[in-house]
Design a protein around this motif. Sequence first.
Motif, PDB file in Angstrom:
ATOM      1  N   PHE A  50       0.890  -1.292   0.290  1.00 16.51           N
ATOM      2  CA  PHE A  50       0.005  -0.190   0.060  1.00 16.51           C
ATOM      3  C   PHE A  50       0.784   1.270   0.083  1.00 16.51           C
ATOM      4  N   GLY A  51       2.241   1.050  -0.305  1.00 13.37           N
ATOM      5  CA  GLY A  51       2.940   2.368  -0.647  1.00 13.37           C
ATOM      6  C   GLY A  51       3.312   2.773   0.521  1.00 13.37           C
ATOM      7  N   ALA A  52       4.079   2.240   1.645  1.00 14.09           N
ATOM      8  CA  ALA A  52       3.601   3.016   2.694  1.00 14.09           C
ATOM      9  C   ALA A  52       5.330   2.037   3.230  1.00 14.09           C
ATOM     10  N   GLU A  53       6.200   3.198   3.923  1.00 19.54           N
ATOM     11  CA  GLU A  53       7.311   2.690   4.260  1.00 19.54           C
ATOM     12  C   GLU A  53       7.476   2.762   5.775  1.00 19.54           C
ATOM     13  N   PRO A  54       8.208   2.033   6.269  1.00 20.70           N
ATOM     14  CA  PRO A  54       7.953   1.105   7.477  1.00 20.70           C
ATOM     15  C   PRO A  54       9.640   2.151   8.406  1.00 20.70           C
ATOM     16  N   HIS A  55       9.780   2.426   9.752  1.00 22.03           N
ATOM     17  CA  HIS A  55      10.263   2.762  10.108  1.00 22.03           C
ATOM     18  C   HIS A  55      10.657   2.558  12.010  1.00 22.03           C
ATOM     19  N   PHE A  56      11.567   1.174  11.734  1.00 17.64           N
ATOM     20  CA  PHE A  56      11.330   0.806  13.109  1.00 17.64           C
ATOM     21  C   PHE A  56      11.652   0.873  14.551  1.00 17.64           C
ATOM     22  N   PHE A  57      11.679   0.965  15.257  1.00 20.40           N
ATOM     23  CA  PHE A  57      11.493   1.022  16.605  1.00 20.40           C
ATOM     24  C   PHE A  57      11.543   0.215  17.666  1.00 20.40           C
ATOM     25  N   ALA A  58      12.126  -0.090  19.214  1.00 16.56           N
ATOM     26  CA  ALA A  58      12.241  -0.631  19.809  1.00 16.56           C
ATOM     27  C   ALA A  58      12.458  -0.287  21.139  1.00 16.56           C
ATOM     28  N   PRO A  59      12.103  -0.802  21.518  1.00 17.50           N
ATOM     29  CA  PRO A  59      12.486  -0.253  24.030  1.00 17.50           C
ATOM     30  C   PRO A  59      14.149  -1.024  23.923  1.00 17.50           C
ATOM     31  N   ASN A  60      14.844  -0.461  23.879  1.00 17.10           N
ATOM     32  CA  ASN A  60      16.184  -0.773  24.794  1.00 17.10           C
ATOM     33  C   ASN A  60      16.780  -1.092  26.432  1.00 17.10           C
ATOM     34  N   VAL A  61      15.595  -2.468  26.407  1.00 17.00           N
ATOM     35  CA  VAL A  61      15.465  -2.826  27.752  1.00 17.00           C
ATOM     36  C   VAL A  61      15.406  -4.105  27.743  1.00 17.00           C
ATOM     37  N   ASP A  62      15.932  -4.892  28.318  1.00 19.96           N
ATOM     38  CA  ASP A  62      16.338  -6.475  28.634  1.00 19.96           C
ATOM     39  C   ASP A  62      15.075  -6.713  28.750  1.00 19.96           C
ATOM     40  N   GLU A  63      15.187  -8.658  27.802  1.00 22.71           N
ATOM     41  CA  GLU A  63      13.917  -9.382  28.182  1.00 22.71           C
ATOM     42  C   GLU A  63      14.182 -10.562  28.479  1.00 22.71           C
ATOM     43  N   SER A  64      13.265 -11.819  29.391  1.00 24.93           N
ATOM     44  CA  SER A  64      13.232 -12.975  29.143  1.00 24.93           C
ATOM     45  C   SER A  64      13.504 -13.638  28.530  1.00 24.93           C
ATOM     46  N   VAL A  65      14.378 -14.425  27.947  1.00 22.54           N
ATOM     47  CA  VAL A  65      14.845 -15.645  27.020  1.00 22.54           C
ATOM     48  C   VAL A  65      13.797 -16.376  26.734  1.00 22.54           C
ATOM     49  N   ILE A  66      13.281 -17.117  26.131  1.00 25.26           N
ATOM     50  CA  ILE A  66      12.129 -18.504  26.001  1.00 25.26           C
ATOM     51  C   ILE A  66      13.148 -19.285  25.026  1.00 25.26           C
ATOM     52  N   ASN A  67      13.182 -20.097  25.163  1.00 25.78           N
ATOM     53  CA  ASN A  67      13.029 -21.652  24.702  1.00 25.78           C
ATOM     54  C   ASN A  67      11.923 -21.807  22.880  1.00 25.78           C
ATOM     55  N   HIS A  68      12.078 -21.709  22.038  1.00 32.36           N
ATOM     56  CA  HIS A  68      11.018 -21.510  21.482  1.00 32.36           C
ATOM     57  C   HIS A  68      10.974 -23.005  20.451  1.00 32.36           C
ATOM     58  N   ASN A  69      11.789 -23.685  21.672  1.00 30.96           N
ATOM     59  CA  ASN A  69      11.299 -25.083  20.637  1.00 30.96           C
ATOM     60  C   ASN A  69      10.615 -25.846  21.797  1.00 30.96           C
ATOM     61  N   ASN A  70      10.754 -25.456  23.097  1.00 35.78           N
ATOM     62  CA  ASN A  70      10.680 -26.687  24.524  1.00 35.78           C
ATOM     63  C   ASN A  70       9.487 -25.282  25.318  1.00 35.78           C
ATOM     64  N   ASN A  71       9.596 -23.992  25.187  1.00 31.76           N
ATOM     65  CA  ASN A  71       8.506 -22.973  25.364  1.00 31.76           C
ATOM     66  C   ASN A  71       9.335 -23.083  27.402  1.00 31.76           C
ATOM     67  N   GLU A  72      10.403 -23.284  27.771  1.00 30.92           N
ATOM     68  CA  GLU A  72      10.506 -23.162  28.568  1.00 30.92           C
ATOM     69  C   GLU A  72      11.585 -21.758  28.561  1.00 30.92           C
ATOM     70  N   GLN A  73      11.581 -21.310  30.175  1.00 23.09           N
ATOM     71  CA  GLN A  73      12.642 -19.765  30.301  1.00 23.09           C
ATOM     72  C   GLN A  73      14.350 -20.977  30.061  1.00 23.09           C
TER      73      GLN A  73
END
Length: 236
Positions: A50-73
């Motif tokens: 639709f003719g729009a240009e994305p501009h990406f942003f994210a907060p500069n903070v830490d996050e806990s990581v999840i194992n995406h194979n078994n859903n465990e911390q």
Amino acid sequence: MVNCVKKRLNLAKKRFFMSKNIAVILSGCGHLDGSEIRESVIGLVALSEFGAEPHFFAPNVDESVINHNNNEQMGQKRNALLESARISRGNIKDLSAAKMTNFDGIFFPGGSGAASVLCNFATKGVNAVALPEVERIISESLEQKKPIAACCIAPALLACATNSLSPKLTLTLGATSSASKTVESMGITHKECQANEIVCDNDRKVVTTPAYMSDASLFNISVGVRKMIKQMIDWT
């Protein structure tokens, strides 16, 4: 045939010269601890369509990581901004640098990060609040009447960031669920919705779709996300 080609060329020219700038707010990379990758990519494809240009942003903070194979911390932390760069292919800025005066709209993909990084809805429920920078950018969007698109669990983020708004927003998290009941207890008007449909708050220019909050095929999810992005662009 010739007329069809000319029509497409004219449409392409119109989109090129009338490109919209959309702020895309990410929260990491992966549906269990950051931004949902498929929703993000489908949304980016639709923005391009639709003719729009994305501009990406994210907060500069830490996050806990999840194992995406078994859903465990995994017992480790990663930086949400750096993880989000995986989706944006680099070229991403700290959310604190985003000012809605520079953009025509804003897009929040879903994924658990929307409810655990951008706000604490995942753990605080009805008492949840958004990160200050997230609340600021959403407030700026509403004040400047810039459209907002949010999918999956991200509409709950909008509820957290608009506690002082009256009347409250109308949005969807799909079918009735514990999450939808929680946002209703926050004053939000919740409308049930299929994955291939959207819910519009026309007064506030807020459009939402359930995406992976629904048990739906990727195709139907893509239909809903595309409709959502198109509505956002149509409002700009």
